[in-house]
Scaffold this motif. Structure first.
Motif, short mmCIF file in Angstrom:
data_model
loop_
_atom_site.label_atom_id
_atom_site.label_comp_id
_atom_site.label_asym_id
_atom_site.label_seq_id
_atom_site.Cartn_x
_atom_site.Cartn_y
_atom_site.Cartn_z
N ASP A 1 0.85 -1.19 0.00
CA ASP A 1 0.00 0.00 0.00
C ASP A 1 0.89 1.24 0.00
O ASP A 1 1.57 1.53 1.00
CB ASP A 1 -0.89 -0.01 1.24
CG ASP A 1 -1.91 1.13 1.24
OD1 ASP A 1 -1.68 2.13 0.53
OD2 ASP A 1 -2.91 1.02 1.96
N PRO A 2 0.93 2.04 -1.10
CA PRO A 2 1.84 3.19 -1.17
C PRO A 2 1.39 4.39 -0.35
O PRO A 2 2.08 5.41 -0.31
CB PRO A 2 1.86 3.52 -2.66
CG PRO A 2 0.53 3.08 -3.15
CD PRO A 2 0.18 1.86 -2.35
N PHE A 3 0.22 4.30 0.29
CA PHE A 3 -0.29 5.42 1.08
C PHE A 3 -0.27 5.15 2.58
O PHE A 3 -0.66 6.00 3.36
CB PHE A 3 -1.72 5.76 0.64
CG PHE A 3 -1.84 6.13 -0.81
CD1 PHE A 3 -1.46 7.39 -1.26
CD2 PHE A 3 -2.31 5.22 -1.74
CE1 PHE A 3 -1.56 7.74 -2.59
CE2 PHE A 3 -2.41 5.56 -3.08
CZ PHE A 3 -2.03 6.82 -3.51
N LEU A 4 0.19 3.98 2.98
CA LEU A 4 0.10 3.60 4.39
C LEU A 4 1.27 4.12 5.21
O LEU A 4 1.09 4.61 6.32
CB LEU A 4 0.00 2.07 4.51
CG LEU A 4 -0.35 1.53 5.89
CD1 LEU A 4 -1.69 2.09 6.36
CD2 LEU A 4 -0.41 -0.01 5.85
N HIS A 5 2.48 4.03 4.67
CA HIS A 5 3.68 4.44 5.42
C HIS A 5 4.37 5.58 4.67
O HIS A 5 5.15 5.36 3.74
CB HIS A 5 4.63 3.26 5.61
CG HIS A 5 4.09 2.23 6.55
ND1 HIS A 5 3.81 0.94 6.16
CD2 HIS A 5 3.76 2.30 7.86
CE1 HIS A 5 3.34 0.25 7.19
NE2 HIS A 5 3.30 1.06 8.23
N ILE A 6 4.06 6.80 5.08
CA ILE A 6 4.58 8.01 4.43
C ILE A 6 5.76 8.54 5.23
O ILE A 6 5.70 8.66 6.46
CB ILE A 6 3.48 9.08 4.34
CG1 ILE A 6 2.29 8.53 3.53
CG2 ILE A 6 4.01 10.36 3.70
CD1 ILE A 6 1.08 9.43 3.54
N LEU A 7 6.86 8.85 4.53
CA LEU A 7 8.05 9.37 5.20
C LEU A 7 7.81 10.81 5.65
O LEU A 7 7.14 11.59 4.96
CB LEU A 7 9.27 9.31 4.29
CG LEU A 7 10.00 7.95 4.22
CD1 LEU A 7 9.14 6.88 3.56
CD2 LEU A 7 11.33 8.08 3.49
N GLU A 8 8.38 11.17 6.78
CA GLU A 8 8.26 12.52 7.33
C GLU A 8 9.43 13.37 6.84
O GLU A 8 10.58 12.93 6.84
CB GLU A 8 8.26 12.48 8.85
CG GLU A 8 8.19 13.85 9.50
CD GLU A 8 8.32 13.79 11.01
OE1 GLU A 8 8.29 14.86 11.65
OE2 GLU A 8 8.47 12.67 11.55
N GLU A 9 9.12 14.60 6.43
CA GLU A 9 10.17 15.52 6.00
C GLU A 9 10.78 16.17 7.25
O GLU A 9 10.23 17.12 7.80
CB GLU A 9 9.62 16.58 5.05
CG GLU A 9 10.70 17.45 4.42
CD GLU A 9 10.16 18.34 3.31
OE1 GLU A 9 10.97 18.97 2.61
OE2 GLU A 9 8.91 18.40 3.15
#
Length: 243
Positions: free
Chosen positions: A182-190
């Motif tokens: 799922d490309p929307f589940l684990h989003i990197l933080e800036e």
């Protein structure tokens, strides 16, 4: 007479270029132009030759068409990317520049299902495989500005930390066998301008993963451990050891 017609049809099918069997693009994460590119697309009131805007190539078409698309030789003519129509009545599309060195690509527009050259682009050539005219497009250099070597955190052997370096304000995520891709589940933080991080708590085991950025699926270029996943895709491999 009937045999002659069948012979002619067979010859046409044999000579049919690959792009005639292209299918609409439908990747796991479609191109997602930034708000600045979106604003540029909205304001286009006329058809122009392809123009580079940041990390995108912008295409525009005017005319009374039901649908407008474009296909590229660097994708082996396998996908047709369809345009949107803006409030000015212009069909617009923003191609995310693929990562790699400067190179030449051929393209053709698809206007209501008819394949043709781009009338606004005077740079043209003859496709060596089909013998048909194509429009020329120079894909600019776009370095792979990604680093993502994972490593288990020293204080917690069940943690994997992912890194990504790129332009500020981007959507960057990591997906893999640990989250059903799922490309929307684990989003990197800036954590700082253009620097993204994510720490995941994972049980011991071996996992497949990839980054998702700017509409593209990317293997971890700094992780030499790679494998072919069950879907036949080349992916990066992450192993969390047993404490």
């Amino acid at each position: 007479m009937r045999k002659q017609l069948l012979s002619i049809l067979t010859t046409i099918m044999m000579l049919m270029p690959a792009w005639l069997s292209a299918t609409p693009s439908n990747g796991p994460l479609p191109d997602s132009p930034t708000s600045a590119i979106r604003a540029h697309l909205i304001m286009l009131a006329e058809a122009r030759p392809p123009e580079q805007v940041g990390d995108y190539i912008v295409f525009s078409v005017r005319g009374r068409y039901r649908s407008v698309g474009v296909a590229f030789s660097h994708e082996d003519w396998a996908s047709v990317h369809y345009f949107e129509i803006n409030s000015q009545g212009t069909f617009v599309f923003a191609l995310s520049v693929p990562f790699g060195d400067t190179r030449l690509s051929h393209y053709r527009l698809v206007l209501d299902g008819m394949w043709t050259i781009d009338p606004t682009n005077q740079q043209r050539a003859i496709d060596p495989d089909s013998g048909l005219p194509v429009s020329l497009l120079t894909l600019p250099d776009r370095s792979l500005r990604v680093y993502g070597l994972w490593h288990p955190a020293a204080e917690n052997r069940s943690a994997a930390r992912f890194y990504f370096s790129g332009a500020p304000g981007q959507f960057v995520s990591v997906a893999g066998s640990f989250n059903g891709w799922d490309p929307f589940l684990h989003i990197l933080e800036e954590v700082s301008p253009g620097q993204y991080e994510l720490a995941l708590q994972l049980p011991p085991g071996t996992y497949y993963y990839a980054f998702f950025h700017d509409g593209q699926r990317l293997r971890d270029p700094l992780n030499g451990s790679q494998a072919i996943d069950p879907a036949g895709r080349l992916v990066s491999v992450l192993t969390i050891a047993t404490p």
